[in-house]
Design a protein around this motif. Structure first.
Motif, PDB file in Angstrom:
ATOM      1  N   ARG A 144       0.798  -1.229   0.000  1.00 56.23           N
ATOM      2  CA  ARG A 144       0.000   0.000   0.000  1.00 56.23           C
ATOM      3  C   ARG A 144       0.830   1.279   0.000  1.00 56.23           C
ATOM      4  NH1 ARG A 144      -1.242   1.807   4.968  1.00 56.23           N
ATOM      5  NH2 ARG A 144      -3.329   2.355   4.342  1.00 56.23           N
ATOM      6  N   LYS A 176      -3.149  -7.803  13.706  1.00 54.34           N
ATOM      7  CA  LYS A 176      -1.762  -7.995  13.255  1.00 54.34           C
ATOM      8  C   LYS A 176      -0.840  -7.198  14.164  1.00 54.34           C
ATOM      9  CE  LYS A 176      -2.336  -6.205   9.095  1.00 54.34           C
ATOM     10  NZ  LYS A 176      -2.128  -5.745   7.708  1.00 54.34           N
ATOM     11  N   SER A 199      -2.656 -12.621  10.629  1.00 57.40           N
ATOM     12  CA  SER A 199      -1.715 -11.970   9.724  1.00 57.40           C
ATOM     13  C   SER A 199      -2.392 -11.220   8.587  1.00 57.40           C
ATOM     14  CB  SER A 199      -0.694 -12.981   9.192  1.00 57.40           C
ATOM     15  OG  SER A 199      -1.346 -14.103   8.698  1.00 57.40           O
ATOM     16  N   GLY A 200      -3.712 -11.178   8.555  1.00 59.95           N
ATOM     17  CA  GLY A 200      -4.412 -10.405   7.520  1.00 59.95           C
ATOM     18  C   GLY A 200      -5.894 -10.708   7.549  1.00 59.95           C
ATOM     19  N   SER A 201      -6.665  -9.988   6.719  1.00 56.15           N
ATOM     20  CA  SER A 201      -8.125 -10.141   6.672  1.00 56.15           C
ATOM     21  C   SER A 201      -8.740 -10.162   8.066  1.00 56.15           C
ATOM     22  CB  SER A 201      -8.498 -11.426   5.915  1.00 56.15           C
ATOM     23  OG  SER A 201      -7.953 -11.404   4.616  1.00 56.15           O
ATOM     24  N   GLU A 255     -10.663  -8.183   9.558  1.00 57.58           N
ATOM     25  CA  GLU A 255     -12.063  -7.753   9.678  1.00 57.58           C
ATOM     26  C   GLU A 255     -13.038  -8.927   9.760  1.00 57.58           C
ATOM     27  OE1 GLU A 255      -9.913  -6.619   7.497  1.00 57.58           O
ATOM     28  OE2 GLU A 255      -9.827  -4.436   7.665  1.00 57.58           O
ATOM     29  N   ASP A 297      -6.806  -2.504  13.871  1.00 59.38           N
ATOM     30  CA  ASP A 297      -6.333  -2.598  12.487  1.00 59.38           C
ATOM     31  C   ASP A 297      -6.206  -1.209  11.886  1.00 59.38           C
ATOM     32  OD1 ASP A 297      -5.414  -3.998  10.308  1.00 59.38           O
ATOM     33  OD2 ASP A 297      -7.385  -4.481   9.508  1.00 59.38           O
ATOM     34  N   LEU A 298      -5.680  -1.175  10.671  1.00 62.78           N
ATOM     35  CA  LEU A 298      -5.555   0.087   9.927  1.00 62.78           C
ATOM     36  C   LEU A 298      -6.848   0.396   9.210  1.00 62.78           C
ATOM     37  CD1 LEU A 298      -2.277   0.222   7.851  1.00 62.78           C
ATOM     38  CD2 LEU A 298      -2.791   1.271  10.052  1.00 62.78           C
ATOM     39  N   VAL A 299      -7.182   1.689   9.177  1.00 63.25           N
ATOM     40  CA  VAL A 299      -8.299   2.140   8.355  1.00 63.25           C
ATOM     41  C   VAL A 299      -7.803   3.262   7.475  1.00 63.25           C
ATOM     42  CG1 VAL A 299     -10.557   3.247   8.346  1.00 63.25           C
ATOM     43  CG2 VAL A 299     -10.029   1.549  10.050  1.00 63.25           C
ATOM     44  N   GLU A 300      -8.060   3.122   6.181  1.00 58.75           N
ATOM     45  CA  GLU A 300      -7.676   4.210   5.273  1.00 58.75           C
ATOM     46  C   GLU A 300      -8.958   4.877   4.759  1.00 58.75           C
ATOM     47  OE1 GLU A 300      -4.945   3.025   2.258  1.00 58.75           O
ATOM     48  OE2 GLU A 300      -4.696   5.062   1.520  1.00 58.75           O
ATOM     49  N   THR A 301      -9.682   4.210   3.866  1.00 60.37           N
ATOM     50  CA  THR A 301     -10.934   4.784   3.357  1.00 60.37           C
ATOM     51  C   THR A 301     -12.123   4.401   4.254  1.00 60.37           C
ATOM     52  OG1 THR A 301     -11.382   2.826   2.041  1.00 60.37           O
ATOM     53  CG2 THR A 301     -10.100   4.571   0.987  1.00 60.37           C
ATOM     54  N   GLY A 302     -11.993   3.335   5.019  1.00 60.13           N
ATOM     55  CA  GLY A 302     -13.095   2.840   5.844  1.00 60.13           C
ATOM     56  C   GLY A 302     -13.976   1.825   5.112  1.00 60.13           C
ATOM     57  N   GLN A 303     -13.641   1.591   3.846  1.00 61.61           N
ATOM     58  CA  GLN A 303     -14.472   0.710   3.019  1.00 61.61           C
ATOM     59  C   GLN A 303     -14.476  -0.738   3.534  1.00 61.61           C
ATOM     60  OE1 GLN A 303     -16.147   2.317   0.809  1.00 61.61           O
ATOM     61  NE2 GLN A 303     -17.244   0.555  -0.034  1.00 61.61           N
ATOM     62  N   THR A 304     -13.296  -1.220   3.918  1.00 59.84           N
ATOM     63  CA  THR A 304     -13.222  -2.628   4.377  1.00 59.84           C
ATOM     64  C   THR A 304     -14.047  -2.822   5.647  1.00 59.84           C
ATOM     65  OG1 THR A 304     -10.973  -2.643   3.504  1.00 59.84           O
ATOM     66  CG2 THR A 304     -11.635  -4.557   4.787  1.00 59.84           C
TER      67      THR A 304
END
Ligand code: PRP
Length: 212
Positions: A10, A116, A138-140, A142, A155-162
């Motif tokens: 990313r 993670k 280690s991923g996914s 959500e 976790d990380l949030v960028e757009t919030g879409q996930t």
């Protein structure tokens, strides 16, 4: 020659775009290549492309003189590196998220946190005196609350879409994360001139980006 470790994924495009503005560029042929170690157009710099969590490792051990990595990764790492510059790229937030926005106040006993970011999560809840069981993934991440593996995630949030598409909401923001320039301690001394030239060029590129 200065070796720069770049986080694959990313952060990669933003890091390469900022370096390019600072005058450190890969040729189009190199950009299209799958090689993981490549010289820049001038031959003064070498790029190595590694997993985000490995950037601080390569820099601490001096294999790379410097690296570009997210604050989230650096907070999770135990590497001893210098941190001269916040590059302001790949801006996102490290958050606690859950299906229920009141999950923390409604919970009795141990809160199960899938993440993670084991260290960041432990420190965050530890500082607040909230007992948690950390479930490392280690991923996914959500998926964990939806499938009943955990009560919440860090976790990380960028757009919030996930989060949105998996029915989760932000419960609290732990902190912002952006791309950072990290430096090897010995390189800072032994290659002071080159390293200062690079940090100055990156500073100008950041100011240019802010002004634009
Ligand atoms: C990160 C993070 C979230 C997602 C957030 O995952 O862990 O899953 O990005 O982005 P959004 O807010 O824009 O939807 P990443 O793509 O790094 O992959 P991962 O599943 O391996 O963590």
């Amino acid at each position: 020659m200065i070796t720069i470790a770049i986080s694959k994924g990313r952060m990669q495009d933003d890091a390469l775009a900022l370096l390019s503005k600072a005058g450190v560029r890969l040729s189009p042929a190199s950009l299209a290549s799958r090689r993981l170690a490549l010289p820049d157009e001038t031959g003064e710099y070498r790029f190595i492309f590694v997993k985000p969590a490995d950037v601080p490792v390569y820099v601490e051990h001096g294999i790379a003189d410097c690296g570009i990595v997210g604050r989230d990764v650096l907070l999770e790492s135990e590497a001893d590196v210098l941190l001269p510059l916040d590059l302001g790229i790949a801006r996102c937030r490290i958050v606690v998220a859950a299906l229920d926005p009141k999950v923390i106040t409604r919970s009795f006993g141990m809160l199960r946190i899938a993440t993670k970011y084991v260290r960041i999560a432990s420190e965050h809840f530890g500082a607040r005196g909230i007992p948690v069981e950390i479930i490392p993934l280690s991923g996914s991440v959500e998926l964990a609350p939806t499938l009943g593996l955990s009560d919440a995630i860090v976790d990380l949030v960028e757009t919030g879409q996930t989060l949105k598409e998996n029915g989760l909401c932000v419960v609290e923001v732990i902190r912002e994360s952006t791309g950072l320039l990290v430096l090897n301690r010995a390189s800072y001394q032994l290659k002071a001139g080159d390293v200062t030239r690079l940090t100055n060029a990156l500073n100008c590129a950041i100011e240019g980006a802010t002004a634009a």
